[in-house]
Scaffold this active site. Sequence first.
Site, mmCIF file in Angstrom:
data_model
loop_
_atom_site.group_PDB
_atom_site.id
_atom_site.type_symbol
_atom_site.label_atom_id
_atom_site.label_comp_id
_atom_site.label_asym_id
_atom_site.label_seq_id
_atom_site.Cartn_x
_atom_site.Cartn_y
_atom_site.Cartn_z
ATOM 1 N N VAL A 72 0.839 -1.202 0.000
ATOM 2 C CA VAL A 72 0.000 0.000 0.000
ATOM 3 C C VAL A 72 0.876 1.255 0.000
ATOM 4 O O VAL A 72 0.907 2.012 -0.968
ATOM 5 C CB VAL A 72 -0.946 0.016 1.225
ATOM 6 C CG1 VAL A 72 -1.783 1.296 1.242
ATOM 7 C CG2 VAL A 72 -1.852 -1.205 1.209
ATOM 8 N N CYS A 73 1.602 1.460 1.093
ATOM 9 C CA CYS A 73 2.361 2.696 1.283
ATOM 10 C C CYS A 73 3.482 2.867 0.264
ATOM 11 O O CYS A 73 3.862 3.996 -0.078
ATOM 12 C CB CYS A 73 2.935 2.737 2.693
ATOM 13 S SG CYS A 73 1.682 2.513 3.965
ATOM 14 N N VAL A 74 4.016 1.746 -0.210
ATOM 15 C CA VAL A 74 5.033 1.814 -1.267
ATOM 16 C C VAL A 74 4.376 1.675 -2.634
ATOM 17 O O VAL A 74 4.650 2.464 -3.545
ATOM 18 C CB VAL A 74 6.107 0.718 -1.086
ATOM 19 C CG1 VAL A 74 7.164 0.830 -2.190
ATOM 20 C CG2 VAL A 74 6.770 0.831 0.276
#
Length: 256
Positions: free
Chosen positions: A160-162
């Site tokens: 998600v965050c990457v």
Amino acid sequence: MMTSIQKALRSLCLVAAILSGSGSVLAHAQALEPREPKASVLPTGGGKALFDISDVAILLLDHQSGLFQTVQDIEIADLRRNVEMLARLAKLLDIPVITTASEPAGPNGPLMPAIHELAPHAVYVPRKGEVNAWDNEDFVAAVKATRRKTLIMAGVWTSVCVMFPALDAKAAGYDVYAVIDASGDPSDMVSRTTVARFAQAGVVPTTTNAVLSEAHRTWDRPEAAELAKLYALVAPNYAAVIESYAKVKEVAAAAE
């Protein structure tokens, strides 16, 4: 300079884009603009397939204490050590670093402090609740301000965050590398699926050891001793190699 043939091909591709309605004309035009040759390419051709360290920025995304507790695909100690190595490398080689955190006052927790301690030049960009850092205008502006077109990303969660900013950055014309062992996910299955999606989108999966070596390139440089210490971080057994070598040299010098 573009040759007449290149200009003609570029025009044909733009016309095709207009007729097909696939994507914006500006995006197609930017994708077709020729890039300057890499400054790090040697006369042998060495380095042509590697990133150019002078064009790199490191983005460390949501390495937060609460999210760390959900990571299952890598040991937390290894993950934190690899993130610290990236911060140390950035300081040693003067690589721009941008950090951000999603809702640090909530259950996701604060950003690990070691990043800014080891890379004091890192720029922190707060978000306004966006899950995807690339949805935040200040974050994208900070990336653009580096004037670097190669982005090395790591974060928690990888999926998600990457992945979200990596895919958006790739679509915006950046070369993107995702450092898998400086990132973490809730399961091995999630991690494997994420790497597959990276590969499909043209985001390059890599590791901290590969990033270090790709930035390093040669031992014939003034930072060689400090770089060796970083190898000992990503490969702890290498520290034993260094210690053994130093002891052998010490014994040999004493015997002379």
